[in-house]
Design a protein around this motif. Structure first.
Motif, PDB file in Angstrom:
ATOM      1  N   LEU A  43       0.970  -1.115  -0.012  1.00 17.15           N
ATOM      2  CA  LEU A  43      -0.178  -0.047   0.054  1.00 17.15           C
ATOM      3  C   LEU A  43       0.732   1.147  -0.163  1.00 17.15           C
ATOM      4  O   LEU A  43       1.748   1.251   0.881  1.00 17.15           O
ATOM      5  N   THR A  44       0.588   2.266  -0.813  1.00 14.39           N
ATOM      6  CA  THR A  44       1.289   3.408  -1.080  1.00 14.39           C
ATOM      7  C   THR A  44       2.942   3.018  -1.354  1.00 14.39           C
ATOM      8  O   THR A  44       3.804   3.311  -0.742  1.00 14.39           O
ATOM      9  N   GLY A  45       3.052   1.878  -2.238  1.00  8.83           N
ATOM     10  CA  GLY A  45       4.263   1.596  -2.516  1.00  8.83           C
ATOM     11  C   GLY A  45       4.880   2.308  -3.845  1.00  8.83           C
ATOM     12  O   GLY A  45       4.509   3.098  -4.113  1.00  8.83           O
ATOM     13  N   ARG A  46       6.253   1.645  -4.066  1.00 11.15           N
ATOM     14  CA  ARG A  46       6.997   2.069  -5.276  1.00 11.15           C
ATOM     15  C   ARG A  46       7.487   1.082  -6.092  1.00 11.15           C
ATOM     16  O   ARG A  46       7.975   0.078  -5.858  1.00 11.15           O
ATOM     17  N   LEU A  47       7.333   1.280  -7.328  1.00 12.50           N
ATOM     18  CA  LEU A  47       7.814   0.477  -8.536  1.00 12.50           C
ATOM     19  C   LEU A  47       8.704   1.072  -9.487  1.00 12.50           C
ATOM     20  O   LEU A  47       8.584   2.196  -9.768  1.00 12.50           O
ATOM     21  N   VAL A  48      10.162   0.399  -9.408  1.00 14.72           N
ATOM     22  CA  VAL A  48      11.103   1.237 -10.345  1.00 14.72           C
ATOM     23  C   VAL A  48      11.308   0.284 -11.396  1.00 14.72           C
ATOM     24  O   VAL A  48      11.585  -0.974 -11.172  1.00 14.72           O
ATOM     25  N   VAL A  49      11.505   0.774 -12.850  1.00 10.35           N
ATOM     26  CA  VAL A  49      11.946  -0.013 -13.987  1.00 10.35           C
ATOM     27  C   VAL A  49      12.891   0.899 -14.538  1.00 10.35           C
ATOM     28  O   VAL A  49      12.790   2.254 -14.673  1.00 10.35           O
ATOM     29  N   VAL A  50      14.102   0.352 -14.759  1.00  9.99           N
ATOM     30  CA  VAL A  50      15.266   0.833 -15.425  1.00  9.99           C
ATOM     31  C   VAL A  50      15.520  -0.121 -16.469  1.00  9.99           C
ATOM     32  O   VAL A  50      15.975  -1.220 -16.468  1.00  9.99           O
ATOM     33  N   ASP A  51      15.608   0.690 -17.617  1.00  9.25           N
ATOM     34  CA  ASP A  51      15.935   0.214 -19.060  1.00  9.25           C
ATOM     35  C   ASP A  51      15.333  -1.197 -19.425  1.00  9.25           C
ATOM     36  O   ASP A  51      15.712  -2.254 -19.799  1.00  9.25           O
ATOM     37  N   GLY A  52      13.905  -0.981 -18.863  1.00 11.00           N
ATOM     38  CA  GLY A  52      12.979  -2.123 -19.414  1.00 11.00           C
ATOM     39  C   GLY A  52      12.806  -3.131 -18.305  1.00 11.00           C
ATOM     40  O   GLY A  52      11.724  -3.979 -18.302  1.00 11.00           O
ATOM     41  N   LEU A  53      13.569  -3.220 -17.327  1.00 12.79           N
ATOM     42  CA  LEU A  53      13.495  -4.328 -16.222  1.00 12.79           C
ATOM     43  C   LEU A  53      12.962  -3.841 -14.900  1.00 12.79           C
ATOM     44  O   LEU A  53      13.713  -2.559 -14.602  1.00 12.79           O
ATOM     45  N   LEU A  54      12.295  -4.300 -13.814  1.00 17.48           N
ATOM     46  CA  LEU A  54      12.040  -4.191 -12.720  1.00 17.48           C
ATOM     47  C   LEU A  54      13.422  -3.964 -11.881  1.00 17.48           C
ATOM     48  O   LEU A  54      14.089  -5.095 -11.826  1.00 17.48           O
ATOM     49  N   THR A  55      13.698  -3.079 -11.223  1.00  6.82           N
ATOM     50  CA  THR A  55      14.707  -2.840 -10.103  1.00  6.82           C
ATOM     51  C   THR A  55      14.593  -3.039  -8.850  1.00  6.82           C
ATOM     52  O   THR A  55      15.133  -3.447  -7.892  1.00  6.82           O
ATOM     53  N   CYS A  56      13.147  -2.497  -8.543  1.00  3.39           N
ATOM     54  CA  CYS A  56      12.736  -2.529  -7.104  1.00  3.39           C
ATOM     55  C   CYS A  56      11.175  -2.393  -7.056  1.00  3.39           C
ATOM     56  O   CYS A  56      10.573  -1.558  -7.712  1.00  3.39           O
ATOM     57  N   VAL A  57      10.605  -3.045  -6.009  1.00  2.00           N
ATOM     58  CA  VAL A  57       8.958  -3.030  -5.833  1.00  2.00           C
ATOM     59  C   VAL A  57       8.800  -3.241  -4.178  1.00  2.00           C
ATOM     60  O   VAL A  57       9.567  -3.902  -3.769  1.00  2.00           O
ATOM     61  N   GLY A  58       8.286  -2.349  -3.653  1.00  2.40           N
ATOM     62  CA  GLY A  58       8.121  -2.201  -2.144  1.00  2.40           C
ATOM     63  C   GLY A  58       7.718  -1.024  -1.649  1.00  2.40           C
ATOM     64  O   GLY A  58       7.533  -0.043  -2.522  1.00  2.40           O
ATOM     65  N   ALA A  59       8.304  -0.761  -0.632  1.00  2.53           N
ATOM     66  CA  ALA A  59       8.073   0.495   0.320  1.00  2.53           C
ATOM     67  C   ALA A  59       9.128   1.409  -0.195  1.00  2.53           C
ATOM     68  O   ALA A  59      10.088   1.378  -0.656  1.00  2.53           O
ATOM     69  N   PRO A  60       8.705   2.728  -0.512  1.00  2.00           N
ATOM     70  CA  PRO A  60       9.469   3.978  -1.021  1.00  2.00           C
ATOM     71  C   PRO A  60      10.946   3.892  -0.258  1.00  2.00           C
ATOM     72  O   PRO A  60      11.828   4.268  -0.690  1.00  2.00           O
ATOM     73  N   ALA A  61      10.707   3.727   1.008  1.00  2.00           N
ATOM     74  CA  ALA A  61      11.707   3.747   1.798  1.00  2.00           C
ATOM     75  C   ALA A  61      13.049   2.684   1.641  1.00  2.00           C
ATOM     76  O   ALA A  61      14.215   3.066   1.722  1.00  2.00           O
ATOM     77  N   ASP A  62      12.648   1.657   0.891  1.00  3.81           N
ATOM     78  CA  ASP A  62      13.449   0.600   0.380  1.00  3.81           C
ATOM     79  C   ASP A  62      13.881   0.835  -0.961  1.00  3.81           C
ATOM     80  O   ASP A  62      14.610  -0.071  -1.613  1.00  3.81           O
ATOM     81  N   CYS A  63      13.157   1.362  -1.785  1.00  2.00           N
ATOM     82  CA  CYS A  63      13.260   1.670  -3.332  1.00  2.00           C
ATOM     83  C   CYS A  63      13.555   3.258  -3.357  1.00  2.00           C
ATOM     84  O   CYS A  63      12.729   4.029  -3.825  1.00  2.00           O
ATOM     85  N   ALA A  64      14.799   3.453  -3.898  1.00  2.00           N
ATOM     86  CA  ALA A  64      15.488   4.788  -4.271  1.00  2.00           C
ATOM     87  C   ALA A  64      14.992   5.245  -5.668  1.00  2.00           C
ATOM     88  O   ALA A  64      15.041   4.398  -6.409  1.00  2.00           O
ATOM     89  N   GLU A  65      14.734   6.313  -5.875  1.00  2.00           N
ATOM     90  CA  GLU A  65      14.610   6.963  -7.219  1.00  2.00           C
ATOM     91  C   GLU A  65      15.780   7.183  -7.755  1.00  2.00           C
ATOM     92  O   GLU A  65      16.408   7.990  -7.612  1.00  2.00           O
ATOM     93  N   PRO A  66      16.189   6.278  -9.089  1.00  2.00           N
ATOM     94  CA  PRO A  66      17.119   6.646  -9.924  1.00  2.00           C
ATOM     95  C   PRO A  66      17.040   8.172 -10.617  1.00  2.00           C
ATOM     96  O   PRO A  66      16.066   8.891 -10.709  1.00  2.00           O
ATOM     97  N   GLY A  67      18.435   8.721 -10.590  1.00  2.00           N
ATOM     98  CA  GLY A  67      18.424  10.198 -11.077  1.00  2.00           C
ATOM     99  C   GLY A  67      17.854  10.173 -12.656  1.00  2.00           C
ATOM    100  O   GLY A  67      18.430   9.134 -13.383  1.00  2.00           O
ATOM    101  N   GLY A  68      17.211  11.146 -12.780  1.00  2.00           N
ATOM    102  CA  GLY A  68      17.019  11.289 -14.394  1.00  2.00           C
ATOM    103  C   GLY A  68      15.643  10.587 -14.918  1.00  2.00           C
ATOM    104  O   GLY A  68      15.532  10.478 -16.035  1.00  2.00           O
ATOM    105  N   VAL A  69      14.985   9.896 -13.989  1.00  2.00           N
ATOM    106  CA  VAL A  69      14.010   8.965 -14.511  1.00  2.00           C
ATOM    107  C   VAL A  69      12.623   9.766 -14.007  1.00  2.00           C
ATOM    108  O   VAL A  69      12.513  10.367 -13.300  1.00  2.00           O
ATOM    109  N   GLU A  70      11.670   9.720 -15.074  1.00  3.14           N
ATOM    110  CA  GLU A  70      10.418  10.136 -14.808  1.00  3.14           C
ATOM    111  C   GLU A  70       9.873   9.554 -13.935  1.00  3.14           C
ATOM    112  O   GLU A  70       9.788   8.409 -13.339  1.00  3.14           O
ATOM    113  N   VAL A  71       9.123  10.311 -12.965  1.00  3.60           N
ATOM    114  CA  VAL A  71       8.201   9.934 -11.803  1.00  3.60           C
ATOM    115  C   VAL A  71       6.808   9.794 -12.265  1.00  3.60           C
ATOM    116  O   VAL A  71       6.267  11.052 -12.232  1.00  3.60           O
ATOM    117  N   LEU A  72       6.179   8.957 -11.933  1.00  2.00           N
ATOM    118  CA  LEU A  72       4.527   8.917 -12.092  1.00  2.00           C
ATOM    119  C   LEU A  72       3.960   8.935 -10.580  1.00  2.00           C
ATOM    120  O   LEU A  72       4.050   7.797 -10.219  1.00  2.00           O
TER     121      LEU A  72
END
Length: 418
Positions: A43-72
């Protein structure tokens, strides 16, 4: 090359250009409610995709935002794995619309038997692609199992129908089809269910194609209040009951009884631990069929969550692609759906598709669907002039839009607060 194929090729080029506006396959989906397919819900989680692959799925505190990537910002929305069809029919489409429609309704992978050429010897257009810039499902090899009424259910029937029971009364195709669809009513019910439990207990896999049996038992009616795409003639015209033979009231009653036998078999098989997956066999319209197959599984007794797993995790397992698809886990492809509501409350809510992600590239179904239409019910590709003018205008609009949001957080719609 015919005019239809020229128009179809132009439409494919247009959609490929639109897909490129989605970005390079890197995106962060923030503040979303995520059902990852493994049983976990963030709930209120974060999903990160870099170069087409998932790199992190979970709590925002555990998934850092990569620089220069669009945030939705997807606050209030639900993210689930892309849907998978274990077996579609080997049909011959007139153009790529079948594949586009399936994708826009959330089918990110489909197993379709390969056909080398069309009826006139012309090469067929692609109905699947692994290229994230093309908004069609990824292709997969169908499971090596005979279609209904054979396969796992047919094996159980063969062992439980009395040997003195004859075949259909006639040899016409109509009689053969009706008999094949209703012969489960001749089986020893308890012996059949014992077979279901035994098969399930040993971890067998089954894609029952319940929706197809439902169509034989009763005429199909379009759902209401769900995805607006299903209301267009382009979709609705593919749902007619005309492909089925006329059935007398007595035959319809027999087919309904057979449907209940299959539902009970699926319910007992699943309860015993069997793997149930979604296969549409070409029933109904592309895309919509998979949602309705999940509905059919719920009608058979599975929970909405189990039906969702059948169209994601279990479907990937049965196709042997679980290392790359079926769940939202690091290292897997960034294929996912953004829904407006929690599908665990009502499986029909999987139709509330707001965005489709393929390899981290996001697609807006209504925008792309509008590229297939000039007015509701007509294809843009029917008129090359409208295609060029309308396509150019739409592409320019999206390019300007993409430039404006490239460095900013983007909203999904009026329900989202950036």
């Amino acid at each position: 090359m015919t005019g239809t194929r020229r128009d179809s090729a132009a439409l494919a080029a247009l959609l490929t250009g639109l897909a490129a506006c989605g970005g390079p396959g890197s995106i962060v989906v923030d503040n979303a409610n995520i059902i990852d397919g493994t049983g976990a819900v963030w709930l209120t989680g974060r999903l990160v995709v870099v170069d087409g692959l998932l790199t992190c799925v979970g709590a925002p505190a555990d998934c850092a935002e990569p620089g220069g990537v669009e945030v939705l910002d997807a606050d209030g929305f639900w993210v689930v794995p892309g849907l998978i069809d274990v077996k579609e029919a080997a049909e011959v489409p007139s153009n790529e619309q079948t594949a586009y429609l399936a994708f826009l309704l959330g089918v990110t992978t489909a197993a379709i038997p390969e056909i080398a050429e069309g009826p006139e010897g012309e090469p067929l257009p692609p109905t699947g692609s692994d290229d994230a810039r093309i908004p069609v499902p990824r292709p997969a090899t169908p499971v090596d199992e005979p279609s209904y009424p054979l396969g796992l259910f047919g094996q159980a029937l063969a062992a439980t129908i009395p040997p003195d029971v004859g075949g259909p009364p006639g040899r016409e195709e109509r009689d053969l089809q009706l008999y094949a669809r209703s012969r489960s009513t001749l089986a020893d019910r308890e012996a059949l269910l014992d077979s279901a439990r035994a098969m399930g207990a040993r971890g067998a896999a089954f894609a029952p194609g319940l929706l197809e049996q439902e169509r034989w038992a009763a005429p199909y009616r379009l759902p209401h209040g769900m995805n607006r795409l299903v209301g267009f003639a382009m979709v609705a015209e593919r749902i007619q009951d005309r492909l089925l033979p006329d059935r007398t009231p007595a035959e319809a009653e027999q087919l309904s009884a057979a449907l209940e036998v299959l539902r009970e078999f699926v319910r007992e098989f699943h309860a015993a631990g069997g793997s149930v997956a979604t296969a549409t066999n070409g029933a109904l319209a592309p895309g919509l069929a998979l949602h309705e197959e999940m509905n059919a599984l719920v009608a058979a007794g599975l929970s909405a969550e189990d039906a969702l797993y059948a169209a994601t995790r279990e479907a990937a397992r049965q196709l042997g692609i679980e290392e790359s698809r079926g769940t939202l886990e690091p290292g897997k492809l960034g294929d996912f759906l953004i829904l407006e509501s929690d599908p665990r409350l009502d499986i029909s809510l999987t139709q509330t598709v707001s965005r489709v992600g393929k390899g981290g590239v996001l697609y807006d179904p209504p925008t792309l669907f509008d590229a297939l239409l000039d007015t509701p019910g007509n294809r843009v590709s029917d008129n090359p002039v409208r295609l060029v003018i309308g396509g150019a205008a739409l592409l320019l609009t999206l390019l300007l839009f993409a430039r404006g949001v490239r460095s900013h957080r983007r909203s999904l719609g009026p329900r989202i607060v950036s």
